[in-house]
Design a protein around this motif. Structure first.
Motif: not given
Length: 559
Positions: A18, A156-157, A159-160, A162, A197
């Motif tokens: 990353d 992934r987007y 989960h983090r 973003d 989130n």
């Protein structure tokens, strides 16, 4: 474990999946400073690749060079290549180094890393998904299960947290918003909710329909259940505003979002969901959902909402759940820590406990009202609210530091536990003997005896006096069990039974043990474990022997 910090001074962090852009910039600066960059990007190619490449090569000139001069250039190239390759290798994490370990030319190693890292970049992930989604949209218009491997980017987007990347992804592929992503069959909303989130959840809810919010993962949980587990109340409010029906969904284990909040010990979330869950849901199916919730609330020591619900529906005291065939009374019999007899505060704590005065709990309808600040307040009112909130927070922190708040909460919990057991016993007093057997009152009583919950035992004996003489699996009555489990407070109840003492002290259990035999035995390991050293354990055993044995001898003489 992969090392993140570089052990050299070449780059700040080793290359991971990353951070290629930052890593390549640092590496380029290093190689330029050490005159190694021309191995990666030759100077003639930097100035004008087309002009150099278009010029014909005169092989006669190459062949006419002295042999020793070409060997010197080759040795110099190998030396520079080794330096550049070494710099690249020591600046990679172990799992990335394994992909270039066998590559000799530094340029080939550099190009390999550049190509592999581009495949992990967000733009490449979106491009790789584009073809799959476009092919799927040409058919039924729904997201197919075959796309789960490419939907990992969306996972992934979300989960983090973003949202920008998530939004770009969904703008190109709207159907992916309701896709179930492997390995747990969760939507992006499930993933964002479970990761906590809030921003992503709010934005996704705005894009989804009511039906989309009802999608369940492989375990039968909606996104609200995930939010209930995390405990962010605003997240639950956002979901419930869009679809009120979410609060009545249950998973394969027959647990609702309200149950999940209680099991996760999220008190604010549980209070909110308790207020918005329809009463009909908790009362339907013979009260199974209500029984599950009540047991979860008692187990999580959320006694305020447990008492509120029990006060409204006292029949939930003996309503069995669908899984373990337990009820709220049995759940309460396993909780000695919420009763005064289950706590042993120090002397100064007892003094503070006695000095604390709590208002009586007379209005259960107002117990769980959640105060929501009015955003339409005037400026001065908002300032007053913020100042009072700060002062209240300071006072709470001070009381917490002094240990007073803990004692305050303990006394409040004791008041609620007393209210709950009395409310339960009031309902039990109205049942006939057959209903008592169905509700397993005897099992709850014996469990309370084992745990030494004096308050529970006294209140239950008041409405069911026959429990005092009934035996457990070892044919031990109340007082025999109190000696076997070393609960002196329960054993002390014997002194109020002058007329029955002669009968009680002569009874025997299934092993022909009388009260005297049980008093002479060693305490159970669970009781001994509460005392720190062997010397103190021996002292405790001697004290118990003197008190119980001498008093029992007196009872026998009196007989």
């Amino acid at each position: 474990m992969t090392t993140n910090i570089s052990p050299t001074s070449i780059v700040v962090e080793v290359l991971r999946d990353d951070n290629y852009d930052d890593w390549s910039a640092c590496m380029k600066s290093y190689m330029l400073a050490h005159d190694l960059w021309d191995l990666i990007e030759p100077a003639d190619h930097q100035e004008g690749d087309q002009e150099v490449d278009s010029q014909p090569i005169d092989h006669r000139e190459v062949d006419s060079e002295p042999i020793d001069h070409r060997e010197g250039d080759s040795k110099a190239w190998r030396k520079k290549n080794a330096a550049a390759l070494h710099a690249i290798q020591v600046s990679c994490s172990p799992h990335i180094l394994s992909t270039i370990r066998s590559i000799i030319p530094a340029k080939d190693a550099w190009d390999t890393l550049a190509n592999s890292q581009q495949q992990h970049s967000p733009s490449h992930e979106v491009q790789s998904v584009e073809s799959d989604l476009s092919e799927s949209s040409q058919g039924s218009g729904a997201v197919s299960n075959e796309m789960n491997s490419t939907l990992q980017a969306l996972y992934r987007y979300a989960h983090r947290g973003d949202w920008d990347a998530t939004k770009d992804y969904l703008n190109q592929y709207p159907d992916a918003i309701k896709a179930k992503i492997e390995p747990y069959g969760e939507t992006a909303l499930h993933v964002a909710a479970r990761a906590g989130n809030l921003k992503v959840v709010e934005e996704l809810v705005n894009l989804m329909s009511k039906e989309d919010l009802e999608i369940k993962d492989d375990e039968g949980n909606t996104a609200l259940s995930s939010a209930a587990t995390v405990g962010i109340t605003k997240m639950a409010e956002c979901l419930v505003r869009k679809n009120q029906n979410l609060v009545t969904f249950v998973n394969e284990l027959k647990r609702s979002p309200l149950d999940e909040a209680c099991l996760s010990n999220n008190k604010d979330m549980a209070r909110y969901l308790y207020n918005v869950t329809p009463v009909e849901f908790l009362r339907q199916d013979n009260g199974i959902h209500g029984s599950n919730f009540l047991q979860c609330a008692i187990g999580a020591q959320m006694l305020d909402i447990a008492y509120d619900f029990l006060h409204r529906y006292p029949n939930m005291t003996t309503t069995m759940d669908d899984a373990d065939k337990w009820n709220a009374l049995f759940a309460l019999s396993k909780m000695p820590e919420i009763f005064p007899s289950g706590n042993r505060p120090g002397l100064w704590q007892q003094w503070i406990y006695s000095c604390i005065r709590l208002p009586p709990i007379d209005t259960p309808d107002q117990i769980c009202c959640i105060y929501m600040p009015d955003q339409r307040l005037s400026g001065s009112e908002n300032i007053t609210l913020r100042v009072s909130s700060k002062l209240h927070g300071f006072a709470i922190n001070l009381l917490t530091f002094l240990g007073i708040k803990k004692i305050y909460d303990l006394k409040k919990m004791h008041i609620y536990s007393n209210k709950i057991i009395r409310c339960m016993c009031e309902h039990i007093s109205k049942l006939d003997y057959e209903k008592l057997l169905e509700a397993n009152i005897h099992g709850a009583f014996q469990r309370a005896v084992k745990e030494g919950i004096v308050e529970f035992i006294i209140e239950l004996i008041k409405v069911c006096p026959h429990l005092m003489t009934t035996g457990d699996d070892n044919i031990r009555n109340l007082f025999m069990s109190s000696i076997a489990y070393r609960h002196e407070k329960v054993f002390s109840l014997l002194y109020g039974l002058e007329a029955s003492i002669a009968t009680i002290v002569s009874l025997k259990d299934s092993s022909e043990n009388t009260l005297l035999h049980l008093a002479a035995k060693l305490s159970p390991p669970s009781q001994l474990a509460r005392i720190s050293s062997a010397a103190l354990q021996m002292q405790r055993e001697r004290q118990w022997y003197k008190v119980s044995f001498l008093h029992l001898t007196f009872f026998f003489k009196k007989k």
